[in-house]
Design an enzyme around this catalytic site. Structure first.
Site, PDB file in Angstrom:
ATOM      1  N   ASP A   1       0.857  -1.272   0.028  1.00 19.62           N
ATOM      2  CA  ASP A   1       0.039   0.069   0.003  1.00 19.62           C
ATOM      3  C   ASP A   1       0.867   1.248  -0.026  1.00 19.62           C
ATOM      4  O   ASP A   1       2.034   1.093   0.676  1.00 19.62           O
ATOM      5  CB  ASP A   1      -0.871   0.023   1.189  1.00 19.62           C
ATOM      6  CG  ASP A   1      -2.092   0.995   1.149  1.00 19.62           C
ATOM      7  OD1 ASP A   1      -3.228   0.476   1.123  1.00 19.62           O
ATOM      8  OD2 ASP A   1      -2.006   2.200   1.067  1.00 19.62           O
TER       9      ASP A   1
ATOM     10  N   THR B   1     -17.248   1.622   1.826  1.00 11.64           N
ATOM     11  CA  THR B   1     -15.879   1.819   2.213  1.00 11.64           C
ATOM     12  C   THR B   1     -15.522   3.246   2.724  1.00 11.64           C
ATOM     13  O   THR B   1     -16.375   4.309   2.084  1.00 11.64           O
ATOM     14  CB  THR B   1     -14.853   1.411   1.226  1.00 11.64           C
ATOM     15  OG1 THR B   1     -14.877   2.540   0.190  1.00 11.64           O
ATOM     16  CG2 THR B   1     -15.049   0.094   0.826  1.00 11.64           C
TER      17      THR B   1
ATOM     18  N   ASN C   1      -5.788  -5.033  -6.172  1.00  7.90           N
ATOM     19  CA  ASN C   1      -6.909  -4.472  -5.409  1.00  7.90           C
ATOM     20  C   ASN C   1      -6.766  -2.859  -5.536  1.00  7.90           C
ATOM     21  O   ASN C   1      -7.788  -2.065  -5.453  1.00  7.90           O
ATOM     22  CB  ASN C   1      -7.267  -4.745  -4.197  1.00  7.90           C
ATOM     23  CG  ASN C   1      -8.160  -3.896  -3.383  1.00  7.90           C
ATOM     24  OD1 ASN C   1      -9.539  -3.855  -3.669  1.00  7.90           O
ATOM     25  ND2 ASN C   1      -7.676  -2.979  -2.382  1.00  7.90           N
TER      26      ASN C   1
ATOM     27  N   LYS D   1     -10.993  -0.126 -15.439  1.00 10.07           N
ATOM     28  CA  LYS D   1     -11.334  -1.126 -15.057  1.00 10.07           C
ATOM     29  C   LYS D   1     -11.867  -2.002 -16.282  1.00 10.07           C
ATOM     30  O   LYS D   1     -11.455  -3.399 -16.300  1.00 10.07           O
ATOM     31  CB  LYS D   1     -12.723  -0.947 -14.191  1.00 10.07           C
ATOM     32  CG  LYS D   1     -12.468  -0.408 -12.877  1.00 10.07           C
ATOM     33  CD  LYS D   1     -11.352  -0.962 -12.126  1.00 10.07           C
ATOM     34  CE  LYS D   1     -11.139  -0.493 -10.705  1.00 10.07           C
ATOM     35  NZ  LYS D   1     -10.310  -1.295 -10.007  1.00 10.07           N
TER      36      LYS D   1
ATOM     37  N   TYR E   1     -12.319   6.094 -14.961  1.00  8.28           N
ATOM     38  CA  TYR E   1     -12.379   4.901 -14.240  1.00  8.28           C
ATOM     39  C   TYR E   1     -13.160   3.917 -15.131  1.00  8.28           C
ATOM     40  O   TYR E   1     -12.586   2.620 -14.872  1.00  8.28           O
ATOM     41  CB  TYR E   1     -13.601   5.276 -13.043  1.00  8.28           C
ATOM     42  CG  TYR E   1     -13.599   4.114 -12.057  1.00  8.28           C
ATOM     43  CD1 TYR E   1     -12.614   3.935 -11.215  1.00  8.28           C
ATOM     44  CD2 TYR E   1     -14.662   3.325 -12.096  1.00  8.28           C
ATOM     45  CE1 TYR E   1     -12.555   2.784 -10.187  1.00  8.28           C
ATOM     46  CE2 TYR E   1     -14.763   2.284 -11.080  1.00  8.28           C
ATOM     47  CZ  TYR E   1     -13.840   1.844 -10.064  1.00  8.28           C
ATOM     48  OH  TYR E   1     -14.015   0.842  -9.557  1.00  8.28           O
TER      49      TYR E   1
END
Length: 254
Positions: free
Chosen positions: A37, A186, A86, A155, A151
């Site tokens: 991360d 989230t 991810n 994807k 985006y």
């Protein structure tokens, strides 16, 4: 026996949200989880929680958009049985409201970041006799979503890379699949709404929740359970597939 006993897993963007939920459930099921991360503090916080719960994990501060950084981390880990791509960012805007800088920023993290991790890990998996790869795509890869040009582009690329890797490395015992979530609640979503719709947070949250026919957003833990299945031995006959987990968004929004 735990479902991922003796497995070594990398989860990019594992410091929060879906990645955190995946890292935690993998560790609960016996995996040695490496959280990669950009935010070192958040990643370490997840690692601390996993260790406190009796699991095994390690954090790695890394910018997935930088290939040398990713290669360094993967080399330090050694064997890799599972890769979960991810890490990702979003952008609000249609084509005309997507500047070259916006496009490049999303591309570098979402597309190049996934490529960099695949580029580093696939040779390791080949040398070790195989592995499981899971890429986080999105419903935006297969249906049109308003004001998500960059985006959606990213994807769609993640979905395509998943299928390409599945085809090219099937003989190496490497399985590659993708998950396409609809909206998931989230901290990223809360921050996203606050930034882009100030003063309309409650209204926008309800609107986005109800865009799923099931009437709510997914929980990160629900995505993590599907990830666990697809990366475990129970899914040994599954490769080259995308799994919408979308509360009916793709098929029932009519």
């Amino acid at each position: 026996m735990a479902k991922l006993e003796n497995k070594v897993a990398i989860v990019t963007g594992g410091g929060s949200g879906i990645g955190r939920a995946i890292a935690e459930i993998f560790a609960q099921e016996g995996a040695y989880v490496h959280i990669v991360d950009l935010n070192a503090d958040m990643a370490q916080s997840v690692v601390d929680g996993i260790i406190s719960a009796g699991g095994t994990a390690k954090s790695h501060a890394c910018n997935v958009a930088e290939q040398t950084d990713v290669l360094r981390v993967v080399k330090s880990i050694g064997r890799v049985d599972i890769l979960v791509n991810n890490a990702g960012i979003a952008h609000v805007g249609n084509l005309e409201k997507c500047s070259p800088e916006d496009f490049e920023r999303v591309f570098n993290v979402n597309v190049k970041g996934a490529y960099n991790a695949l580029f580093a890990v696939v040779p390791v998996m080949k040398a070790n006799g195989g592995g499981a790869i899971l890429n986080l795509a999105s419903i935006a890869s297969v249906v049109g979503i308003s004001d998500r040009f960059a985006y959606s582009m990213s994807k769609g690329a993640v979905y395509a890379m998943s299928m390409s890797v599945a085809r090219d490395y099937i003989a190496d015992n490497i399985r590659s699949n993708s998950i396409s979530p609809a909206r998931v609640h989230t901290p990223f979503v809360d921050g996203f709404i606050a930034k882009n719709y100030p003063g309309q947070e409650e209204e926008m949250f309800e609107k986005l929740s109800k865009s799923q026919p099931i009437g709510r957003m997914a929980k990160p833990e629900e995505i993590a359970k599907l990830a666990l299945f697809l990366c475990g031995d129970d899914a040994g006959f599954i490769t080259g597939n995308d799994y919408p987990i979308d509360g009916g968004f793709i098929k029932l929004n009519n």
